[in-house]
Every structure is written in structure tokens, then in C-alpha cells.
Enzyme design. Structure first.
Site, PDB file in Angstrom:
ATOM      1  N   THR A  39       0.848  -1.185   0.000  1.00 21.71           N
ATOM      2  CA  THR A  39       0.000   0.000   0.000  1.00 21.71           C
ATOM      3  C   THR A  39       0.884   1.236   0.000  1.00 21.71           C
ATOM      4  O   THR A  39       1.919   1.273   0.681  1.00 21.71           O
ATOM      5  CB  THR A  39      -0.949   0.012   1.215  1.00 21.71           C
ATOM      6  OG1 THR A  39      -1.756   1.195   1.188  1.00 21.71           O
ATOM      7  CG2 THR A  39      -0.194  -0.034   2.530  1.00 21.71           C
ATOM      8  N   HIS A  51       2.763 -11.643  14.156  1.00 23.11           N
ATOM      9  CA  HIS A  51       3.830 -12.141  15.018  1.00 23.11           C
ATOM     10  C   HIS A  51       3.619 -13.605  15.410  1.00 23.11           C
ATOM     11  O   HIS A  51       4.541 -14.249  15.944  1.00 23.11           O
ATOM     12  CB  HIS A  51       3.908 -11.262  16.274  1.00 23.11           C
ATOM     13  CG  HIS A  51       5.287 -11.181  16.866  1.00 23.11           C
ATOM     14  ND1 HIS A  51       6.300 -12.066  16.548  1.00 23.11           N
ATOM     15  CD2 HIS A  51       5.832 -10.313  17.763  1.00 23.11           C
ATOM     16  CE1 HIS A  51       7.384 -11.752  17.214  1.00 23.11           C
ATOM     17  NE2 HIS A  51       7.138 -10.686  17.959  1.00 23.11           N
TER      18      HIS A  51
END
Length: 401
Positions: free
Chosen positions: A320, A372
Site C-alpha cells: 500500500t 507475530h
């Protein structure tokens, strides 16, 4: 002869849409295949063309109404002379009314025996059904559609309305959220709720790429018919980093990890109704020119609401670019089930140290948001370092080193 204008199939798993805009009003002449109404779904917008030439006799749903696949949106009076009879179209406008009123009588002429039995067994209020059979008759499929309709999620919308009058209501405007914006909101909340998101940052000296563009852009455009932009370099650099750190191109599926040995890169672009992420398939096999053409085409069609549903599905990684709007730094949110997204930002001349000297260089901050649960900080940081190395030394992208 009246021809029905129906809601067409909207794509896999999409059963509802919202009437976004009528391009014609009752009485207007229409041509065959002329776009009559725009339908908005939670993923794409769809133009519904006229099935025949004539005039728009009536519309059954106004802008903002919800419709389902197969619903009759309106009637077209077919034939060359139909457009000359706009006055006759007015009585046809209430055409859907008999359908709504029919279930209240529950007569055999208004509902099939099978549908009646199914409705009674499942306690379905047939007065809320719109018949799709001949003459508006309620069928078994209409009852099944009501049973499968996710009515529960629509109920909590009521508490959003204020319990009493808002103190500044006269100076406010209430607008219903579009399906696309609603879906974007749901996915963003889903991403933050279901993933352990963390963002790491780095800075990239854009000098070498900018010099390369300045040197070859005219020849590049003359040969390929498209400008040489930054996005193609970042797509290439991201693919090199994804190959080095495959976790960033993977997906968590229950207790399994799916490593994807292909690179379908989503590029976030602003459409007329919100942010969309069309996908460039097999981006690793495309040249810089092909990437630039692909990104440009997807961006143009996003702004014109011409993207198709398959073009918005199945990406493995997303990029993006908030820099085109002036963003200096941001923390992008991943597009589930992907595990990573790269954020680009604007280029600003900044003082930096080079060989013991302070020099002014064009610097871009880049960000990688990652899940994560799958990606450790070490891999995330090294991923961005790899992107940085490729952009600061673009010959790497050409030599594959």
C-alpha cells in the site's frame, strides 16, 4: 411486453447487494445492454444492463434498498414504441405491492403448497417474503432463502440509532455505510482481533531509483507506452524479500502453516467507494513494464468501478502506498489471511550522514506490518532490509543477486 430486470449472480458467496444508483427513471427510454442500475456489494460494484430495448416502466427498489440474487429490480416495457408511453408506466410502479400483500392472505394462488408447509414447520413469517415464482407466487426457494438469510447480524444495527434526539441533529447528516465500507471495517477489526500484529520500520534512500527513472523514463515510455513508476520496483523488491523469507508469504490455517510458492501481489488503490486491493497474479514472472501496465490498469478500473470479484481475491502479500496522499509514516493493517503488508510513504529530502558528511538525500520511510504468530522480529527486520537493499541498489533486481 414487460421484461423483468433481475439481480444477476453477484459472485461466489455473495447473495445480497444494495441499490447504489439508478441511471434511469420510470418512463425513460433504454437501449439493450445499457447500464440501468448500479449494485454495490461488500466487494465490488456491478452495473446491471437492460435485457431489452424499450422504456423503464417501473422500479421495485429505491436507492439504498437491499436486494438479493434473483430479485426483480424493475420492469422494462419492450419494443420501439414503449418509450413513447411514459404515462402508462406510472401504474406499473407499485408492481411489487401484490407480492408483499399476498402472503398476508396465504391463499393457494399466492404460495405453493410445499412452500406453505415448509414455512409453517420452520415458523417463517411469509408476509415478509417476496415471491419469485410466476405472478409473484412464493416458492420453496423463497422460504429457503429466508431460512438461510443471516438475519441476526442485521438486528444489532438498531442500537446504533440514538435513544433520543441528538442535540445537534439539525447540523448533522446521517448516511448509511456502503456495503464496501462496512466490509472493509469488518475485515480491519477481524485482522486486529485474530492476529498478533506488529509493525517494524526502515528508511530507504530513493536516489538511485530516481536517477534510473530520470535517465530511462522517456525511452521506457516510448517503448512500452507506460511511465516507469516506483511501484514496479517495490513489487520486484518485495518478491525478492518474500523468496528470502517465505513466512511473510505464508498463511496460518488452523494449526497448519501454508507456504505459498507463488507471488500474487495485492496493490491497495483508492476506488470511487473506498479502498480496494486488486491482485497482480504471478508478479514474479512479469517485467517492470508489465508490472507498471498491470498496476495502472487496475488503478484505472478501480476508480471506474470496473474491477471484477476474481481480481480482488487470493493475494499472498499486499503493498500500500500512502505516500501518494502525503503520508510520512503509518502502520498498515494486514489483509487476512495474509501475514504481511508493506507500507510505502512519501519521499522527502532529509539530511543524512554519508561517509562522515551530512548530505541531503531523498528518503522514504517504509513499514512492514506482520503477524507475530508466524513471523519473528528478526525475519521482519531482515525482510525490510532486503527491500531496502534492492531499492537502493536497483541493479540487484536486474541481476537477481
Amino acid at each position: 411486453m414487460a421484461v423483468e430486470l433481475k439481480v444477476p449472480p453477484l459472485g461466489e458467496s455473495i447473495t445480497e447487494a444494495v441499490v447504489g444508483k439508478w441511471n434511469k427513471k420510470p418512463g425513460d427510454a433504454v437501449s439493450a445492454d445499457e447500464p440501468l442500475v448500479v449494485l454495490e456489494t461488500d466487494k465490488v460494484t456491478i452495473d446491471v444492463p437492460a435485457p431489452a430495448a424499450g422504456s423503464l416502466a417501473s422500479v421495485a427498489f429505491k436507492e439504498g434498498d437491499k436486494v438479493r440474487v434473483g430479485d426483480v429490480l424493475g420492469l422494462i416495457e419492450a419494443g420501439a414504441g414503449a418509450a413513447a408511453r411514459p404515462a402508462a408506466a406510472a401504474p406499473a410502479a407499485p408492481a411489487p405491492a401484490p407480492v408483499a400483500a399476498a402472503p398476508a392472505q396465504e391463499s393457494d394462488a399466492r404460495i405453493t403448497p410445499t412452500a406453505r408447509k415448509m414455512a409453517e414447520e420452520n415458523k417463517v413469517d411469509v408476509s415478509q417474503l417476496k415471491g419469485s415464482g410466476a405472478g409473484g407466487r412464493i416458492t420453496k426457494e423463497d422460504v429457503l432463502g429466508q431460512l438461510n438469510r443471516p438475519a441476526a447480524p442485521s438486528q444489532p444495527a438498531a442500537p446504533a440509532q440514538p435513544a433520543g434526539p441528538r442535540p445537534n441533529a439539525a447540523r448533522e447528516e446521517r448516511v448509511r455505510m456502503t456495503p464496501l465500507r462496512k466490509r472493509v471495517a469488518e475485515r480491519l477489526v477481524q485482522a486486529q482481533s485474530n492476529a498478533a500484529l506488529l509493525t517494524t520500520f526502515n528508511e530507504v534512500d530513493m536516489g538511485e531509483v530516481m536517477a534510473l527513472r530520470k535517465k530511462y523514463n522517456d525511452k521506457f515510455q516510448a517503448r512500452h507506452g507506460v511511465k516507469l513508476g516506483f511501484m514496479s520496483f517495490f513489487v520486484r523488491a518485495s518478491i525478492e524479500a518474500l523468496k528470502a523469507f517465505p513466512q511473510v508469504n505464508a498463511e496460518i490455517d488452523g494449526e497448519d502453516v501454508i507456504f505459498k510458492h507463488y507471488y500474487d501481489i495485492g496493490v491497495a488503490v483508492s476506488g470511487s467507494r473506498g479502498l480496494v486491493v486488486p491482485v497482480i497474479r504471478n508478479a514474479d514472472k512479469l517485467s517492470l513494464a508489465e508490472l507498471e501496465k498491470g498496476v495502472g490498469d487496475l488503478g484505472t478500473r478501480a476508480r471506474n468501478d470496473k474491477l471484477t470479484l476474481p481480481e480482488l481475491q487470493g493475494g499472498t502479500f499486499t503493498i500500500t502506498n500512502g505516500g501518494i496522499f502525503g503520508s510520512m509514516l503509518s502502520t498498515p493493517i494486514i489483509n487476512p489471511p495474509q501475514t504481511g503488508i508493506l507500507g510505502m510513504h512519501n519521499i522527502v529530502e532529509r539530511p543524512v550522514a554519508r561517509d562522515g558528511q551530512v548530505v541531503i538525500r531523498p528518503i522514504m520511510y517504509v513499514a512492514l506490518t506482520y503477524d507475530h504468530r508466524l513471523i519473528d522480529g528478526r525475519e521482519a527486520v531482515q525482510f525490510l532490509v532486503r527491500v531496502k537493499e534492492c531499492i537502493e541498489d536497483p541493479e540487484r533486481l536486474l541481476l537477481d543477486v
